[in-house]
Design a protein around this motif. Structure first.
Motif, PDB file in Angstrom:
ATOM      1  N   GLU A 227       0.476 -37.295 -21.526  1.00 17.52           N
ATOM      2  CA  GLU A 227       0.974 -38.559 -20.984  1.00 17.52           C
ATOM      3  C   GLU A 227       2.473 -38.477 -20.717  1.00 17.52           C
ATOM      4  OE1 GLU A 227       0.082 -41.959 -23.358  1.00 17.52           O
ATOM      5  OE2 GLU A 227       0.894 -43.331 -21.856  1.00 17.52           O
ATOM      6  N   LEU A 230       3.190 -35.968 -17.825  1.00 23.21           N
ATOM      7  CA  LEU A 230       2.904 -36.513 -16.493  1.00 23.21           C
ATOM      8  C   LEU A 230       3.946 -37.534 -16.057  1.00 23.21           C
ATOM      9  CD1 LEU A 230      -0.968 -37.023 -16.521  1.00 23.21           C
ATOM     10  CD2 LEU A 230       0.341 -35.294 -15.315  1.00 23.21           C
ATOM     11  N   SER A 231       4.620 -38.142 -17.039  1.00 17.54           N
ATOM     12  CA  SER A 231       5.623 -39.137 -16.652  1.00 17.54           C
ATOM     13  C   SER A 231       6.949 -38.472 -16.306  1.00 17.54           C
ATOM     14  CB  SER A 231       5.819 -40.150 -17.776  1.00 17.54           C
ATOM     15  OG  SER A 231       6.566 -39.576 -18.820  1.00 17.54           O
ATOM     16  N   MET A 232       7.003 -37.147 -16.460  1.00 14.59           N
ATOM     17  CA  MET A 232       8.252 -36.442 -16.133  1.00 14.59           C
ATOM     18  C   MET A 232       8.181 -35.901 -14.705  1.00 14.59           C
ATOM     19  SD  MET A 232       8.998 -34.271 -19.565  1.00 14.59           S
ATOM     20  CE  MET A 232       8.815 -35.011 -21.174  1.00 14.59           C
ATOM     21  N   PRO A 233       9.336 -35.644 -14.118  1.00 16.99           N
ATOM     22  CA  PRO A 233       9.331 -35.153 -12.727  1.00 16.99           C
ATOM     23  C   PRO A 233       8.978 -33.666 -12.648  1.00 16.99           C
ATOM     24  CG  PRO A 233      11.577 -35.407 -13.508  1.00 16.99           C
ATOM     25  CD  PRO A 233      10.688 -35.860 -14.620  1.00 16.99           C
ATOM     26  N   LYS A 235       5.864 -30.864 -11.247  1.00 14.51           N
ATOM     27  CA  LYS A 235       4.698 -30.843 -10.355  1.00 14.51           C
ATOM     28  C   LYS A 235       3.577 -29.982 -10.953  1.00 14.51           C
ATOM     29  CE  LYS A 235       7.037 -31.809  -6.044  1.00 14.51           C
ATOM     30  NZ  LYS A 235       8.432 -31.950  -6.530  1.00 14.51           N
ATOM     31  N   ARG A 386      -2.925 -35.887 -11.643  1.00 16.79           N
ATOM     32  CA  ARG A 386      -1.512 -36.237 -11.809  1.00 16.79           C
ATOM     33  C   ARG A 386      -1.352 -37.592 -12.453  1.00 16.79           C
ATOM     34  NH1 ARG A 386       2.677 -35.022  -7.340  1.00 16.79           N
ATOM     35  NH2 ARG A 386       3.865 -35.088  -9.265  1.00 16.79           N
ATOM     36  N   THR A 387      -2.442 -38.331 -12.534  1.00 18.06           N
ATOM     37  CA  THR A 387      -2.372 -39.646 -13.154  1.00 18.06           C
ATOM     38  C   THR A 387      -3.415 -39.702 -14.263  1.00 18.06           C
ATOM     39  OG1 THR A 387      -4.000 -40.600 -11.691  1.00 18.06           O
ATOM     40  CG2 THR A 387      -1.720 -40.705 -10.958  1.00 18.06           C
ATOM     41  N   LEU A 388      -3.430 -40.804 -14.982  1.00 18.49           N
ATOM     42  CA  LEU A 388      -4.406 -40.948 -16.062  1.00 18.49           C
ATOM     43  C   LEU A 388      -5.599 -41.774 -15.602  1.00 18.49           C
ATOM     44  CD1 LEU A 388      -1.784 -41.808 -18.801  1.00 18.49           C
ATOM     45  CD2 LEU A 388      -2.970 -39.649 -18.580  1.00 18.49           C
ATOM     46  N   ASP A 389      -5.723 -41.991 -14.282  1.00 15.86           N
ATOM     47  CA  ASP A 389      -6.805 -42.836 -13.750  1.00 15.86           C
ATOM     48  C   ASP A 389      -8.172 -42.356 -14.228  1.00 15.86           C
ATOM     49  OD1 ASP A 389      -5.786 -44.897 -11.808  1.00 15.86           O
ATOM     50  OD2 ASP A 389      -4.725 -43.134 -11.088  1.00 15.86           O
TER      51      ASP A 389
ATOM     52  N   LYS B  13      -5.923 -53.819 -11.911  1.00 18.48           N
ATOM     53  CA  LYS B  13      -6.475 -52.512 -12.266  1.00 18.48           C
ATOM     54  C   LYS B  13      -7.726 -52.716 -13.089  1.00 18.48           C
ATOM     55  CE  LYS B  13      -6.500 -48.069 -12.772  1.00 18.48           C
ATOM     56  NZ  LYS B  13      -6.565 -47.163 -11.615  1.00 18.48           N
ATOM     57  N   PHE B  15     -11.110 -50.556 -15.043  1.00 15.16           N
ATOM     58  CA  PHE B  15     -11.728 -49.296 -15.459  1.00 15.16           C
ATOM     59  C   PHE B  15     -13.217 -49.550 -15.622  1.00 15.16           C
ATOM     60  CE2 PHE B  15      -7.397 -48.824 -17.262  1.00 15.16           C
ATOM     61  CZ  PHE B  15      -7.037 -47.678 -16.583  1.00 15.16           C
ATOM     62  N   THR B  45      -0.124 -51.734 -21.813  1.00 14.95           N
ATOM     63  CA  THR B  45       0.025 -50.300 -21.565  1.00 14.95           C
ATOM     64  C   THR B  45      -0.366 -49.957 -20.126  1.00 14.95           C
ATOM     65  OG1 THR B  45      -0.399 -49.820 -23.876  1.00 14.95           O
ATOM     66  CG2 THR B  45      -0.690 -48.013 -22.341  1.00 14.95           C
ATOM     67  N   ARG B  49       1.985 -48.212 -17.358  1.00 16.75           N
ATOM     68  CA  ARG B  49       1.602 -46.956 -16.707  1.00 16.75           C
ATOM     69  C   ARG B  49       1.578 -47.093 -15.191  1.00 16.75           C
ATOM     70  NH1 ARG B  49      -3.294 -45.061 -20.710  1.00 16.75           N
ATOM     71  NH2 ARG B  49      -2.011 -44.024 -22.272  1.00 16.75           N
ATOM     72  N   GLY B  53       3.873 -44.820 -12.391  1.00 14.98           N
ATOM     73  CA  GLY B  53       3.121 -43.880 -11.572  1.00 14.98           C
ATOM     74  C   GLY B  53       2.049 -43.106 -12.308  1.00 14.98           C
ATOM     75  N   LEU B  54       1.775 -43.453 -13.561  1.00 14.20           N
ATOM     76  CA  LEU B  54       0.728 -42.745 -14.294  1.00 14.20           C
ATOM     77  C   LEU B  54      -0.657 -43.291 -13.970  1.00 14.20           C
ATOM     78  CD1 LEU B  54       2.129 -42.116 -17.870  1.00 14.20           C
ATOM     79  CD2 LEU B  54       1.574 -40.458 -16.106  1.00 14.20           C
ATOM     80  N   LEU B  55      -0.701 -44.503 -13.437  1.00  9.94           N
ATOM     81  CA  LEU B  55      -1.967 -45.077 -12.986  1.00  9.94           C
ATOM     82  C   LEU B  55      -1.750 -45.657 -11.600  1.00  9.94           C
ATOM     83  CD1 LEU B  55      -3.217 -47.033 -16.148  1.00  9.94           C
ATOM     84  CD2 LEU B  55      -4.234 -44.974 -15.193  1.00  9.94           C
ATOM     85  N   THR B  56      -2.793 -45.600 -10.798  1.00 12.62           N
ATOM     86  CA  THR B  56      -2.710 -46.173  -9.459  1.00 12.62           C
ATOM     87  C   THR B  56      -3.367 -47.545  -9.489  1.00 12.62           C
ATOM     88  OG1 THR B  56      -3.336 -43.933  -8.863  1.00 12.62           O
ATOM     89  CG2 THR B  56      -2.985 -45.461  -7.064  1.00 12.62           C
ATOM     90  N   ASP B  74       7.214 -39.851  -7.476  1.00 12.19           N
ATOM     91  CA  ASP B  74       8.096 -38.728  -7.820  1.00 12.19           C
ATOM     92  C   ASP B  74       9.523 -39.204  -8.048  1.00 12.19           C
ATOM     93  OD1 ASP B  74       6.048 -36.970  -7.734  1.00 12.19           O
ATOM     94  OD2 ASP B  74       6.502 -36.166  -5.733  1.00 12.19           O
ATOM     95  N   LYS B  77       9.722 -41.252 -11.307  1.00 11.36           N
ATOM     96  CA  LYS B  77       9.707 -40.428 -12.520  1.00 11.36           C
ATOM     97  C   LYS B  77      11.067 -39.837 -12.844  1.00 11.36           C
ATOM     98  CE  LYS B  77       4.820 -39.258 -12.312  1.00 11.36           C
ATOM     99  NZ  LYS B  77       3.813 -38.252 -11.982  1.00 11.36           N
ATOM    100  N   TYR B  82      10.005 -43.030 -19.978  1.00  9.50           N
ATOM    101  CA  TYR B  82       8.803 -43.709 -20.466  1.00  9.50           C
ATOM    102  C   TYR B  82       8.523 -43.249 -21.895  1.00  9.50           C
ATOM    103  CZ  TYR B  82       3.743 -44.598 -20.954  1.00  9.50           C
ATOM    104  OH  TYR B  82       2.505 -44.976 -21.399  1.00  9.50           O
TER     105      TYR B  82
END
Lengths: 389, 308
Positions: A227, A230-233, A235, A386-389, B13, B15, B45, B49, B53-56, B74, B77, B82
């Motif tokens: 987690e 992924l929050s860091m820049p 790739k 790239r995300t936690l979706d 959002k 799930f 949370t 997120r 950008g950790l969740l769309t 990008d 971040k 975070y």
């Protein structure tokens, strides 16, 4: 609700050994059912492997590709070739016209055998000159060629005797109307270690390299560090290369140890270029690391990742030509073998060590490894979320 | 005009078909400490997120530091720190190694020096070589914050940063947050603690994915229209059960040796209290001030009703 229910003496009986154990059994089954992937592998994989390997493995290979150079095309020559073909050991794939071509085909591993029938074979046989048939075998793997070689003298003899009737019956009566010059190339003494030890380099690299990276992503997910990462820049491709690169170095150390041991402990010759071998082994290590990394992006936890590497490792071990002769397998199993990286690496390492092959002899295998690595890395990048979706 | 750090509209959002955040809009001015409150599982949370950008998000739009949250994650971040709810630095790396890693990923010019500076700032000098996994909860939290602010972000997103941390460490943590805000960093912090909510410049209360109230602590209390009586005396448990049944009483909550009795309809509540006083002289009644907690518990129980 009063506290006495929990604390009062005598209100709760000691459930006893069986009940406590049963509680554990029930819990384990529930957890097992939740982890559907593990459950599936436990049931499916043994069946699959039994069927796959049961049908695929054969230590008495038949239909081995053979190249022929005939300088005589009389009926006797045809009889010899037909007889050999009827043994089912030889599959005449190529008719060539010069001896260099025969050498090239054997060296590149395109064919397992090369047969040369000399000019005026027919005439010499009939004159009782006992001409010589040249049989070249790629004996890198002594198991693969052993039975075919043992059979060849007898079948040719029988075939010629059948042809030589009438006026030539006298020739047929002599011990044998021809000779066989047998060349067991690359491993004339049939030493098993020459075949196994270089192959072990590939096996060890497969097992260890894959395992290292298979845990790479799942570990981050399980420990919760993903987690943050992924929050860091950073790739996905940077993460992947960053995780693979250190193990390439580890692979180099392993290679060095195995090659030194192969040479000094087992006396395995290394006829080809050592730098070339190291370079291609590094490529091989990298493709396995890429496969491991791909598993890591697919698996949901570390246990699954380890299971995946193991189930990938088994066919590599059994179908690559390491443990059993590649040409002994049915065609479909050879196709599976062709898409495994170890198959190509085994050819490369045996080629360099025993045959003294150069880059030009192994282009196909090198290309295969390279494609394998790129595809695995591509899949890993596609799979990497790239995300936690 | 004040600069805006976060501005999002209609974030939704879900799930597996379950809506976790519903049509959420937020506006956080630059340099402010913005408290994000709500019960467990309320979508705090998930919202945080989505911001980094950790969740769309399924729908909705917005910006974070002027960058589009849908397309410019990008950029976001690079400028957002975070801090995850669960400790997510490497437990098998030392404090120094963790900080150097963060510094390198963010491209801080001299990672070693930056890590050394951060260690000093955090008061971790004696422990630089200790493995992060061996630290106590309070120190882990301090390290995590240190890692977040090391690359000099413009916005901090802190997800329940003080959960499981002792009061002294919590206080020091909040002093640090205020120092950072004074330097111009915007802080969005989620919490369960009401005392922490009161330390924020502004708060937003979210329950079951919906934003229910926002403003300063006093504004939120005032908006609720809640009035409260404080009662002490014998057998409060019995009294509480009795009061609960009465119309006009929305909430009865024990606080030590007192009960807080609250209701939104002031007149109805007063009538109930007057009646209770008359019937039973054993209890002592005083007019009280509704606390933020009273307001939130009321908001939460109403929200739950809407869902049932």
């Amino acid at each position: 609700m009063s506290l006495a229910t929990y604390n009062g003496a005598g209100l709760r009986r000691d459930p006893g050994f069986l009940r406590r154990m049963w509680a554990m059994v029930v819990k384990e089954f529930v957890q097992m059912r939740r982890d559907r992937m593990t459950f599936a592998t436990m049931i499916m994989v043994p069946v699959l492997q039994l069927v796959l390997f049961g049908y695929a493995i054969n230590t008495d290979p038949k239909h081995m590709p053979t190249a022929v150079l005939t300088r005589d095309d009389g009926p006797l020559t045809r009889a010899v070739l037909t007889a050999m073909k009827n043994t089912d050991y030889f599959d005449f794939r190529q008719q060539v016209h010069d001896p260099d071509e025969l050498d090239r085909l054997i060296r590149s591993g395109t064919v397992q055998f090369a047969i040369e029938i000399p000019a005026s074979f027919e005439r010499d046989v009939r004159r009782g000159d006992r001409p010589s048939i040249l049989v070249i075998a790629d004996a890198t793997d002594p198991v693969a060629t052993g039975t075919a070689i043992a059979a060849v003298q007898g079948v040719i003899d029988t075939a010629l005797r059948r042809e030589l009737r009438g006026p030539d019956a006298a020739v047929a009566a002599t011990p044998a109307p021809f000779q066989i010059t047998l060349q067991r190339r690359y491993n004339p003494e049939g030493i098993t270690q020459y075949n196994i030890v270089p192959g072990l380099l590939g096996v060890v690299l497969t097992m260890t390299m894959m395992m290292f990276t298979a845990l790479a992503v799942t570990r981050e997910i399980e420990r919760g560090t993903m987690e943050s990462l992924l929050s860091m820049p950073i790739k996905p491709v940077e993460i992947m290369i960053g995780k693979i690169a250190p193990f390439v170095l580890i692979g180099l150390v392993q290679m060095t140890i195995i090659l030194l041991a192969a040479h000094y402990l087992f006396g395995v010759p290394i006829l080809g270029s050592v730098p070339l071998l190291i370079t291609l082994s590094t490529l091989f290590a990298a493709s396995n690391l890429a496969v491991g990394y791909t598993f890591s992006t697919v698996a949901q936890n570390q246990l699954q990742a380890v299971q995946m590497t193991f189930f990938f490792f088994l066919p590599n071990f059994l179908l690559s030509g390491f443990a059993f002769p590649f040409r002994g397998m049915p065609q479909w199993a050879q196709w599976i073998g062709e898409v495994l990286p170890l198959t190509h690496f085994i050819r490369i390492v045996r080629g360099i060590a025993l045959k003294g092959n150069g880059f030009a002899d192994m282009q196909v295998d090198v290309l295969a490894l390279f494609i394998f690595m790129i595809v695995a890395m591509g899949l890993a990048l596609l799979r990497f979320r790239r995300t936690l979706d | 005009m004040t600069e805006i750090a976060i501005e999002v509209e209609g974030l939704t959002k879900s799930f597996d078909g379950r809506i976790v955040v519903r049509d959420l809009s937020l506006k956080v001015p630059k340099g402010e400490i913005y408290g994000f409150l709500g019960p467990n599982g309320s979508g705090k949370t998930t919202t945080i997120r989505m911001l980094c950008g950790l969740l769309t998000p399924d729908s909705g739009r917005g910006t974070c530091l002027g960058y589009d949250i849908l397309t410019q994650s990008d950029e976001i971040k690079r400028e957002v720190g975070y801090m995850t709810q669960r400790f997510s630095l490497y437990e098998d790396l030392s404090i120094r190694e963790n900080l150097e890693f963060v510094a390198r990923v963010y491209g801080v010019p001299n990672p070693r020096a930056a890590a050394r500076e951060a260690i000093q700032r955090l008061g971790l000098s004696g422990r630089a070589n200790q493995l992060a996994g061996e630290l106590s909860g309070g120190w882990k939290q301090r390290l995590a914050l240190g890692a977040c602010i090391l690359p000099s972000p413009r916005l901090l997103l802190l997800d329940e940063p003080t959960a499981g941390v002792d009061p002294k460490a919590r206080r020091e943590f909040w002093e640090e947050i205020h120092r950072l805000a004074a330097e111009g960093i915007t802080v969005l912090v989620s919490t369960h603690y009401m005392d922490e909510a009161e330390r924020c410049h502004e708060i937003a209360y979210i329950a079951f994915g919906e934003l229910l109230a926002r403003g300063t602590a006093n504004e939120v209390i005032a908006q609720s229209g809640l009035s409260t009586w404080v009662v002490s005396g014998p057998d409060l448990q019995h009294l509480a059960e009795e009061l609960h049944k009465r119309k006009g009483v929305d909430m009865v909550a024990p606080f030590g040796t007192e009960l807080h009795v609250s209701g939104r309809d002031k007149r109805a509540l007063n009538a109930v209290i007057a009646e209770a006083k008359k019937a039973d002289g054993a209890h002592h009644w005083t007019r009280g001030q509704p606390s933020l907690e009273d307001v939130f518990i009321l908001l939460m129980s109403n929200a739950k009703d809407n869902y049932a």
